[in-house]
Design a protein around this motif. Structure first.
Motif, PDB file in Angstrom:
ATOM      1  N   ARG A 278       0.993  -1.249   0.093  1.00 16.07           N
ATOM      2  CA  ARG A 278       0.100  -0.114   0.103  1.00 16.07           C
ATOM      3  C   ARG A 278       0.712   1.242   0.196  1.00 16.07           C
ATOM      4  O   ARG A 278       0.575   2.104  -0.407  1.00 16.07           O
ATOM      5  CB  ARG A 278      -0.842   0.003   1.201  1.00 16.07           C
ATOM      6  N   VAL A 279       1.793   1.133   0.556  1.00 15.61           N
ATOM      7  CA  VAL A 279       2.918   2.449   0.821  1.00 15.61           C
ATOM      8  C   VAL A 279       3.395   2.721  -0.591  1.00 15.61           C
ATOM      9  O   VAL A 279       3.481   3.566  -1.044  1.00 15.61           O
ATOM     10  CB  VAL A 279       4.005   2.325   1.782  1.00 15.61           C
ATOM     11  N   LEU A 280       3.857   1.527  -1.114  1.00  9.98           N
ATOM     12  CA  LEU A 280       4.592   1.703  -2.557  1.00  9.98           C
ATOM     13  C   LEU A 280       3.383   1.929  -3.426  1.00  9.98           C
ATOM     14  O   LEU A 280       3.874   3.105  -4.260  1.00  9.98           O
ATOM     15  CB  LEU A 280       4.905   0.199  -2.904  1.00  9.98           C
ATOM     16  N   THR A 281       2.166   1.443  -3.510  1.00  8.78           N
ATOM     17  CA  THR A 281       1.297   1.911  -4.374  1.00  8.78           C
ATOM     18  C   THR A 281       1.141   3.387  -4.215  1.00  8.78           C
ATOM     19  O   THR A 281       0.845   4.490  -5.411  1.00  8.78           O
ATOM     20  CB  THR A 281      -0.045   1.298  -4.052  1.00  8.78           C
ATOM     21  N   ARG A 282       1.117   3.952  -2.920  1.00  7.01           N
ATOM     22  CA  ARG A 282       0.714   5.197  -2.669  1.00  7.01           C
ATOM     23  C   ARG A 282       1.898   6.134  -3.302  1.00  7.01           C
ATOM     24  O   ARG A 282       1.681   7.320  -3.681  1.00  7.01           O
ATOM     25  CB  ARG A 282       0.646   5.646  -1.282  1.00  7.01           C
TER      26      ARG A 282
END
Length: 377
Positions: A278-282
């Motif tokens: 999720r962090v990577l996607t954000r």
């Protein structure tokens, strides 16, 4: 004058919309001419004292069929009979290449947004229903979707500038909507492209769903799949809540001018894999403007790299340079071909004395100069 009594299906629709829309809200209704969108339109108007001047019917002609103009003419006639304003757009020059259906959806959404802004609307209503949700769930399941993808379509989706996309029919099935139209003598148009099985969605609807219903005759399959999507949507919301609580520990810094985001490596690597993704996607979305995350293979490679022993490395994914420099992991936009040397003179100069802001989507944190600004963080 007595207020007309609504029938049960119309009552369900208005009960769904009541907490989402103010009584004085202006609304755009996307109408294709098919059964679903016409059911939305007529159910919205059925037995209510609704101010019709606050409703705008919008139709977008994708011009992908020779007779598509007949759909536009039909919608215009329907709006006129109902005493509603109507705007019709046409895709004059569809671009070539890429995913045609995705480009068509984007063109349609762009026109809907333009109409909503000019009309002063705060919401766009579409006729997506429970069976659409079930098909979306299956389609994304076959593509290997995660929690966010399998959560399916949301009943409410912000589009920016105070405009929201609402899908108030997600709790209703295709059959009951068509039965209602038939009972009330409302005709609709059938899109012949919906029968072409070369489109995966049509194949799911016409082949796979009937087979599954035959194998499970005592189950309302569309309802069960839609319920699964709803539970996954709740899980997705819970994960976002957990990430918001954890976010300050990541010490996220965003230099918008240089196109760089960096995070504390130790805080990032302690995250469970699903949260790390999720962090990577954000970060990917913040730098590229693309809501779609990097592919599964890129995610897996990045996970291996971040949990490895190397303190300095980088890789290139979808127009981004992702790497680690000592205690921080960073994402950086690049427009030139990757250089063989990972630390050229030009790169060092680019990183010198960079002012960073703390990137926190939940709170405003001000600006400061990072003490290690000479490092590529």
């Amino acid at each position: 004058m007595n207020r007309p009594i609504r029938d049960p299906l119309s009552t369900r629709l208005h009960d769904t919309l009541r907490p989402l829309l103010a009584a004085t809200a202006r609304v755009v209704i996307a109408v294709s001419g098919g059964a679903d969108s016409l059911a939305l339109l007529h159910l919205l108007l059925a037995g209510t004292a609704l101010d019709r001047t606050r409703l705008l019917v919008v139709h977008f002609d994708h011009a992908l069929r020779d007779d598509s103009h007949l759909d536009a003419h039909f919608v215009g006639e329907q709006a006129e009979k109902l005493g509603l304003a109507c705007r019709i757009g046409r895709w004059e020059s569809p671009p070539s290449g890429g995913n045609l259906q995705e480009r068509a959806r984007n063109a349609r959404l762009g026109f809907l947004l333009e109409c909503a802004r000019s009309f002063g609307a705060e919401a766009i209503l579409t006729g997506h229903h429970r069976d659409d949700q079930a098909e979306t769930f299956l389609e994304r399941l076959l593509r290997g979707g995660g929690v966010t993808g399998l959560a399916g379509m949301r009943a409410e989706r912000p589009l920016g500038n105070g405009i929201r996309l609402l899908r108030p029919l997600l709790g209703m099935g295709r059959a009951e909507l068509r039965d209602w139209l038939t009972q009330h003598g409302v005709a609709w148009r059938e899109d012949p492209s919906n029968t072409k099985e070369r489109y995966r969605r049509n194949w799911l609807r016409q082949r796979l769903m009937p087979l599954l219903n035959e194998a499970l005759p005592n189950h309302d399959l569309a309802l069960r799949l839609a319920e699964s999507a709803e539970r996954l949507a709740q899980a997705d919301t819970a994960l976002e809540w957990a990430l918001a609580d954890y976010w300050p520990r990541l010490d996220a810094r965003w230099n918008q001018a240089a196109g760089v985001i960096s995070l504390d490596c130790r805080a990032f690597t302690t995250l469970p894999e699903a949260m790390a993704h999720r962090v990577l996607t954000r970060c990917h979305a913040a730098l590229t403007g693309c809501a779609h995350p990097p592919g599964a293979r890129a995610m897996a490679q990045l996970t291996r790299m971040t949990h490895g022993k190397g303190r300095r490395w980088h890789m290139h994914v979808n127009g981004l340079r992702i790497g680690r420099s000592e205690s921080r992991i960073y994402w950086q936009r690049f427009v030139e071909a990757p250089r063989k040397s990972s630390q050229g003179a030009g790169e060092k100069e680019m990183w010198e004395m960079v002012e960073f802001s703390v990137w926190d989507p939940y709170h405003e944190r001000g600006r400061f100069t990072h003490p290690d600004a000479l490092l590529p963080i």
